[in-house]
Scaffold this active site. Structure first.
Site, mmCIF file in Angstrom:
data_model
loop_
_atom_site.group_PDB
_atom_site.id
_atom_site.type_symbol
_atom_site.label_atom_id
_atom_site.label_comp_id
_atom_site.label_asym_id
_atom_site.label_seq_id
_atom_site.Cartn_x
_atom_site.Cartn_y
_atom_site.Cartn_z
ATOM 1 N N HIS A 363 0.821 -1.210 0.000
ATOM 2 C CA HIS A 363 0.000 0.000 0.000
ATOM 3 C C HIS A 363 0.849 1.251 0.000
ATOM 4 C CE1 HIS A 363 -4.385 -0.865 1.059
ATOM 5 N NE2 HIS A 363 -4.264 -0.343 -0.130
ATOM 6 N N GLU A 605 -3.155 -15.123 -25.409
ATOM 7 C CA GLU A 605 -2.108 -15.148 -24.375
ATOM 8 C C GLU A 605 -1.247 -16.393 -24.435
ATOM 9 O OE1 GLU A 605 -3.320 -13.046 -20.561
ATOM 10 O OE2 GLU A 605 -5.003 -14.398 -20.859
ATOM 11 N N ASP A 629 1.512 -12.563 -20.642
ATOM 12 C CA ASP A 629 1.471 -14.020 -20.614
ATOM 13 C C ASP A 629 1.990 -14.619 -21.912
ATOM 14 O OD1 ASP A 629 0.624 -15.009 -18.106
ATOM 15 O OD2 ASP A 629 -1.324 -14.068 -18.441
ATOM 16 N N CYS A 676 -3.213 -5.473 -24.481
ATOM 17 C CA CYS A 676 -3.320 -4.892 -23.145
ATOM 18 C C CYS A 676 -2.197 -5.378 -22.232
ATOM 19 C CB CYS A 676 -4.677 -5.173 -22.531
ATOM 20 S SG CYS A 676 -5.131 -6.900 -22.569
HETATM 21 C C1 PEP Z 1 -1.346 -10.207 -20.062
HETATM 22 O O1 PEP Z 1 -1.142 -11.383 -19.774
HETATM 23 O O2 PEP Z 1 -0.665 -9.562 -20.871
HETATM 24 C C2 PEP Z 1 -2.436 -9.470 -19.413
HETATM 25 C C3 PEP Z 1 -2.764 -8.271 -19.809
HETATM 26 O O3 PEP Z 1 -3.039 -10.070 -18.357
HETATM 27 P P1 PEP Z 1 -2.396 -10.189 -16.889
HETATM 28 O O4 PEP Z 1 -1.165 -9.363 -16.858
HETATM 29 O O5 PEP Z 1 -3.454 -9.712 -15.960
HETATM 30 O O6 PEP Z 1 -2.144 -11.644 -16.804
HETATM 31 MG MG MG Z 2 -2.637 -12.537 -18.691
#
Ligand code: PEP
Ligand code: MG
Length: 759
Positions: A363, A605, A629, A676
């Protein structure tokens, strides 16, 4: 042997100083092998020499003074060969080198093993004895095993400059570098203020209450005082902290409620314990419960409870907070920086913080981030006793601290700070402008969201939508699955804040390193196990409740709801998940809610999804690459394992080629494609992904303005040329260097951290 080995490693690990650790090694090894001599020779950082660093059995006066040139003698031969040398009579070896003053003439047998860490020879461990005989196999194996374990201790000493103390009379020296973790970005110069908890729970004895009424009254008074303090601090920070962060103070206040900690303490007092003892025991119980949780985020919440307990204890003991003088450029330093310490500093005087414990999820790090204060967490080798009143530099980008910086280093970092301030002001002006390249190519910049505080941070930075709502985060902070209504209300809050922008809700992505305390999953290979969609398809009741909550949250809003499925590795998973979303949709429509059909998308992923991107694109409304991932699975490198962190390269040629393939397939099917993973928020990643035709780049809010500035400053045509070059390269290193060079050449060097002179 194993017991002995463990004992030595344990003793060395617990040694108070590096010098003591070395002395222990030679003493205990000599005893364990029953030999006459044991020495450690260490390679001087940056020099071609070995130092006679520790010894038992030879001339003690030369320890720390005698040196051997690299290239001369058996010790350096062990280092160069990076393997043991075991000789019956060392003097017969052609590389034998006689150092008369050390006094090793009578010792014939020689066994030297290299001390190697991460492929680097750090030194040599040597045992010798008079009798002309080879050390036997088990002795050699023992020394090799021990040396492999000691290497980490020596590497750590080198990392924090302690090794220099052995070589350098002028130690402590300038620019002592202390490594840690990048907790909150930014750079700060200032003066260290080392803080210790004012009192300790451990020092409280267990005792019966002499007078129950008095104990209860004292406790109530202490709680009231702490409540007052918390409210005062909350008001003090009302302007500088976002609303969501301020909610933390409410969380503290709730903990003091009758149905939480305060109630438990009162109960214990009524059963006959004195107030301080009751408080200690209740806090311990709560902390223990947090510490047993698998999730790191929740485990770290134990610190908050302890912090609160110490505040109450201080009042019970009537200890007024020890008045510390805070300079105007305070760098807070501590074994563990607590929330109270952070908030106890007068507004505007805190420049940075450094904590031995904690990590990025703590935190305190989250708060520091929200306050715009750079933080280095997990600086395990922090020499606390040396840092009070010392000039310090905190580099929150790289997770490094410099003590006693030279004028030159200070000037360099001051230049970085000036540049960052100026840059942030410039970037602010771009907030409401679209992300369009110089030749008119439009890219959508969305945010990844999940933590409290993300809403205001994202909107302040001009996010055009949510590209990834990590719904597992609110699941992790509960002690049971959140109800449909609880989920709906949280999702609604985000959707309303972002209205009419699109919101991408990822269905629960647990497993791997994300565990729910109330739904434990125990597996040998969790990243290859029951993760993401695999869990929720096996539990349609969890999936359906979540999908219903998402749909109902979107009711009556204009913003498009996009439901995104994590960890898809086969087509049937998409079909089943789509059926469940459709079922949820039918149900909520039948129940009379005004909801639009959501868009459904798949996260790419895992490698199988790359190879089936075309079929997947046909089945859904959008693809979104989870490059975090995808990189892990393509390169077979655990994304959380520091030991293989160097192999985790997001611009690895294989990863980039996979990303390009996914974009191509999506384009061929006219399916929207975005990304993402963290790669989208890096300068090289953003340029290459834009060139590949990714329409949505979703990233954390901190990186968003920089990426917008970058993409608005270049042409897509230039980016495509870079992409074409990069796709012909063979290594991540080459790609990385090339992209940095291109960005610097294009006048975008401000985005390249290594562009700043680093010591
Ligand atoms: C990813 O795997 O790139 C992703 C955006 O998901 P996370 O980082 O939450 O696994
Ligand atoms: Mg992921």
């Amino acid at each position: 042997m194993l017991v002995l080995l463990r004992q030595i490693v344990q003793d060395v690990g617990a040694a108070p100083t590096f010098g003591e650790a070395l002395r222990l090694i030679v003493r205990e090894v000599r005893a364990a092998l029953n030999t006459e001599v044991c020495s450690v020779y260490l390679k001087a950082p940056g020099r071609n020499q070995y130092l006679f660093a520790a010894n038992e059995g030879l001339n003690p006066e030369l320890v720390g003074r005698a040196t051997l040139e690299d290239g001369a003698g058996l010790v350096s031969l062990v280092g160069r060969r990076a393997e043991p040398i075991n000789l019956e009579d060392a003097s017969l070896h052609p590389r034998y080198f006689h150092m008369p003053e050390i006094g090793e003439e009578p010792f014939n047998a020689f066994l030297g093993v290299p001390i190697i860490h991460h492929r680097q020879v750090l030194g040599v461990l040597v045992v010798q004895h008079r009798e002309k005989r080879r050390f036997d196999e088990s002795e050699e194996a023992f020394l090799v095993t021990l040396s492999a374990q000691l290497a980490a201790v020596i590497a750590r000493a080198e990392a924090v400059g302690e090794m220099d103390s052995l070589f350098d009379a002028d130690y402590p020296k300038e620019n002592l570098k202390i490594p840690g973790l990048a907790g909150a970005p930014g750079v700060a110069l200032g003066v260290g203020v080392v803080m210790h908890p004012t009192t300790s729970l451990d020092s409280v004895r267990d005792a019966p209450a002499e007078n129950l009424t008095v104990e209860l009254m004292t406790f109530d008074r202490a709680v009231a005082t702490v409540r007052g303090d918390l409210r005062r601090i909350s008001e003090q920070f009302a302007q500088s902290l976002p609303r969501e962060e301020l909610a933390l103070f409410d969380a503290y206040l709730h903990m003091l409620d009758d149905d939480a900690i305060a109630g438990d303490v009162r109960q214990r007092i009524r059963r006959g314990e004195w107030a301080q003892g009751a408080l200690k025991n209740v806090i311990r119980e709560h902390v223990r419960r947090f510490q047993q949780m698998e999730d790191t985020y929740l485990r770290e919440r134990g610190t908050d409870v302890e912090d609160l307990g110490l505040r109450v204890l201080a009042c019970l003991q009537d200890i007024r907070t020890h008045k510390v003088h805070f300079p105007k450029d305070t760098i807070l330093v501590g074994e563990e920086i607590t929330f109270s310490m952070l908030t106890g500093i007068p507004a505007g005087q805190l420049r940075g913080l450094v904590s031995k414990r904690g990590a990025v999820n703590s935190h305190v790090a989250i708060l520091a981030h929200a306050l715009g204060v750079p933080a280095v967490m997990g600086a395990v080798d922090l020499p606390l006793h040396q840092l009070d009143g010392e000039a310090l530099i905190v580099d929150g980008h790289y997770g490094e601290v410099y003590a006693n910086p030279s004028a030159k280093l200070k000037a360099e970092y001051q230049a970085v700070i000036d540049e960052e301030v100026e840059f942030a002001e410039e970037l602010d002006e771009l907030r409401n402008l679209p992300c369009v390249t110089l030749d008119g190519w439009r890219v959508l910049l969305w945010v990844n969201i999940g933590l409290p505080g993300d809403i205001s941070r994202s909107l302040d930075r001009g996010a055009e939508g949510i590209g990834l709502f990590r719904t597992e985060v609110p699941f992790m902070t509960q002690d049971r699955f959140p109800s449909e209504e609880e989920q709906r209300s949280l999702y609604r809050e985000h959707m309303e804040a972002f209205e009419p922008r699109p919101v991408t809700m990822r269905t629960l992505d647990i497993g791997g390193d994300k565990a729910l305390p109330y739904f434990p999953i125990s597996e040998d290979n969790p990243f290859l196990g029951w993760r993401g969609i695999r869990v929720t398809l096996d539990h349609p009741e969890i999936f359906l409740v979540q999908a219903r909550a998402m749909l109902r949250a979107n009711s009556g809003l204009q913003g498009v709801l996009r439901i995104m499925l994590p960890m898809i590795s086969s087509m049937f998973e998409v079909e089943e998940a789509k059926k469940l979303v459709q079922q949820a949709y039918r149900e909520v429509v039948e129940e009379g809610f005004k909801v639009k059909a959501p868009l459904i998308g798949v996260m790419v992923e895992v490698p199988s999804a790359v190879y089936q991107a075309r079929e997947l694109a046909r089945q859904v409304d959008f693809l979104a690459v989870g490059s975090n991932d995808l990189t892990q699975y393509m390169l077979a490198v655990d994304r959380n394992n520091p030991r293989v962190a160097e192999l985790y390269r997001d611009v690895h040629p294989a990863v980039l080629r996979a990303l390009r393939e996914v974009a191509r397939h999506a384009h061929a099917e006219k399916t929207d494609v975005g990304i993402c993973g963290e790669l989208a928020g890096t300068p090289a990643g953003a340029v290459l992904l834009m060139a590949m035709g990714y329409q949505v780049l979703s990233m954390n809010a901190t990186n968003l303005p920089k990426v917008k500035w970058l993409l608005r400053s270049i042409k897509r045509a230039a980016a495509r040329r870079m992409l074409a070059r990069v796709l012909r390269m063979e290594t991540a290193e080459e790609i990385h260097r090339y992209m940095e060079g291109e960005l610097i050449a294009a006048g975008l060097g401000r985005l390249v951290p290594s562009h700043h002179e680093k010591p």
